[in-house]
Scaffold this active site. Structure first.
Site, PDB file in Angstrom:
ATOM      1  N   CYS A 115       0.844  -1.142   0.022  1.00 24.61           N
ATOM      2  CA  CYS A 115      -0.080   0.046  -0.029  1.00 24.61           C
ATOM      3  C   CYS A 115       0.807   1.281   0.040  1.00 24.61           C
ATOM      4  CB  CYS A 115      -0.969   0.062   1.141  1.00 24.61           C
ATOM      5  SG  CYS A 115      -1.987  -1.364   1.455  1.00 24.61           S
ATOM      6  N   HIS A 138      -9.465   2.353  -2.609  1.00 21.19           N
ATOM      7  CA  HIS A 138      -8.231   2.067  -2.511  1.00 21.19           C
ATOM      8  C   HIS A 138      -7.427   1.197  -3.608  1.00 21.19           C
ATOM      9  CE1 HIS A 138      -4.241   1.331  -0.329  1.00 21.19           C
ATOM     10  NE2 HIS A 138      -4.790   0.351   0.477  1.00 21.19           N
TER      11      HIS A 138
END
Lengths: 368, 368
Positions: free
Chosen positions: A80, A317
């Site tokens: 991430c 996301h």
């Protein structure tokens, strides 16, 4: 050390519509060329791609699609936290004098298998991020008497902010009750407590102080950088602390010569609702145990200081794009271009990004 | 700009024995700790992993295995050119003042699917590297009257050099006849004309001028860097020229303030036998059309100036490790540590690495 500016930025519409990774990367790149004055393919010294995709050689591929023949081109991956790692790398190419203009472009596909860390015996059968999310939640509840309603405010606030973000994947309004009545996934987490993997891309054009003014009248400067990796596995002493985030924040504040109370607007990594509370506390934007109160007040007063674009929970996301979308939002805020999302008089902005239960974090401080 | 030294290096045994990617990365890292004086985990500011593997988060994983908690940690991928890209990134972190010590570690597994570029309509059905290898060979034969025997000398020379390299995957001797009688794979390439994908890893410890002497009495300085990406697809005007290599070489020579005749020892990317000839010509180590003669003489006089460790054909080609193994060899040569492979009085060394039909290249110049 040469100063480094964000001279251009773009984020494409986040969605659940399938798109090839090459197209996602190219879309954000194309927008940079459309949004940035005087930019020409031959100006770009480096193309850095941020992604967890398993396709290879994507930096030369997007370069060819966009007509760029850079010196430096490669992909960067750190789950991430990839986009912010790529920005720090681009910063170093410029500040060392090796490049004047660096294009950083990130993208992800919703179903990319690289979103779950499959190494790590310490996680046992519980490899999916939701398991560390729920452990963090249990610990925060125990230590700070955090309630399900407190968590619901995080989700409702982010979804409210996302309604003013034209590129968020979801623009529905959710009340506190909607969140609390959403499907329970674990003891402590409901579906609306979780960020959603999706398709999306984002790009940031970095430029040296020497050339930044050619491309923008309002450069935004990267003045503070902090990074820390504490581990890869989920081995933590204190489940209420994100050590890598607090360490990275100290570095970034010290480099930028600011204190946390000077921050006007921040993009933080709310992978799960509890993360937003922990991060606000570990960045020292609020005191330990006070984040739930802060979020509740922000919801009630319509304060957009934290996650004005809706965070990961509200806007989606796409892993490799997330860090760059955060930077794009802060650059937009600091130049007064955020229309309905605009935080008034925003002069100092912060980005906090992290990977895999905050085993690594990046904190950036930007200033107009 | 802070000067950057190679302060430590290691290469593990290349082989066809299966080993998990994490173990390969850890083995090379462990050797760095064994080979480098005074090095401590806490000294390492950044861990950069070079690989085409599809596993994610490998930089934090190898950091945890080795007890390192770096600020910066991520993977870098640009196919065969990954290791040299990671070195240039490490160089920029140090020369910008953001880091003093950077560990770059690369590894690959033989059967990793990321070794073939699967994007690129221009290659049609011919996506496997052997097809661009054979097109280059046809073009070189046509232009320079290169013979199958000329090509066989390249392979025989590299295999001969590899016999003195204790970590090469193959230590068999092959005569010119052996190469020419080996299995024909295309009109122009035999199996012994090709480098072999294999398992392997390699690591390089970079240090700033400020701290390098703590870790080594004989730092080797990176004095020239050149990089260029011309495309991703196989779209070339002249099939006898590697444009990205000649462009990268000009940059590196200019930065290091040297001319090609000053090079004492070089590691170059002989993916196929014809590549060695083309690279020697495009680096201007020899004149156009003269490389076959140079290789033949090197074989006859036992001259180890080019690819002393046996190149990719002789020692094997674990993609993400290759660039770092090349740098390790040059560092070893410039410090007089190459025993039977040692080139006498080697003071200036060169590394040339490239990806995907030389659509991108890196050239480095190193000096004792």
């Amino acid at each position: 050390m040469m100063r480094v500016a964000v001279a251009g930025y773009s984020t494409t519409k986040f969605s659940l519509d399938h798109s090839p990774i090459e197209n996602l990367l190219f879309s954000a790149t194309k927008q940079i060329f459309q949004n940035t004055k005087n930019i020409s393919q031959k100006d770009i010294d480096a193309v850095l791609v941020s992604t967890n995709d398993t396709k290879r050689y994507l930096a030369p591929i997007v370069s060819e699609l966009a007509g760029i023949t850079p010196k430096i081109s490669h992909s960067i991956e750190s789950m991430c936290n990839s986009g912010t790692n790529a920005i720090v790398s681009g910063f170093s190419y410029i500040s060392s004098g090796m490049a004047d203009v660096v294009l950083v472009v990130g993208a992800e596909q919703a179903e990319n298998p690289g979103q779950v860390l499959d190494w790590d015996a310490s996680r046992g059968e519980f490899q999916h991020p939701i398991f560390w999310g729920t452990m963090f939640t249990k610990a925060h509840k125990r230590k700070h008497r955090t309630t399900d309603e407190d968590l619901a405010y995080v989700s409702a606030l982010n979804h409210k902010n996302a309604q003013d973000n034209p590129v968020s994947y979801n623009s529905k309004k959710y009340t506190i009750e909607d969140v609390m009545n959403s499907k329970k996934l674990t003891d402590d987490l409901r579906v609306l407590d979780c960020s959603r993997s999706c398709y999306g891309s984002s790009a940031v054009l970095l430029a040296s102080e020497k050339v930044a003014k050619k491309y923008t009248d309002t450069p935004v400067w990267i003045e503070g950088i902090g990074q820390k990796t504490t581990s890869a596995s989920f081995t933590k002493n204190d489940l209420t602390r994100l050590d890598s985030t607090s360490d990275a924040a100290s570095q970034a504040y010290s480099m930028a010569k600011i204190t946390p109370d000077q921050i006007d607007v921040a993009e933080i990594h709310d992978a799960f609702s509890v993360c937003e509370l922990m991060i606000l506390e570990d960045l020292e934007i609020t005191q330990k145990g006070q984040a739930a109160k802060m979020v509740r007040e922000s919801y009630q007063t319509n304060n957009k200081k934290i996650n004005p674009r809706g965070g990961l929970i509200g806007s989606g996301h796409p892993l490799g794009a997330t860090g760059l979308a955060q930077i794009s939002e802060i650059a937009s805020q600091l130049t007064g271009n955020s229309s309905k999302r605009q935080v008034e008089n925003a002069r100092i902005g912060l980005i906090q990004n992290m990977s895999a239960a905050a085993t690594s974090s990046t904190v950036l401080v930007m200033r107009q």
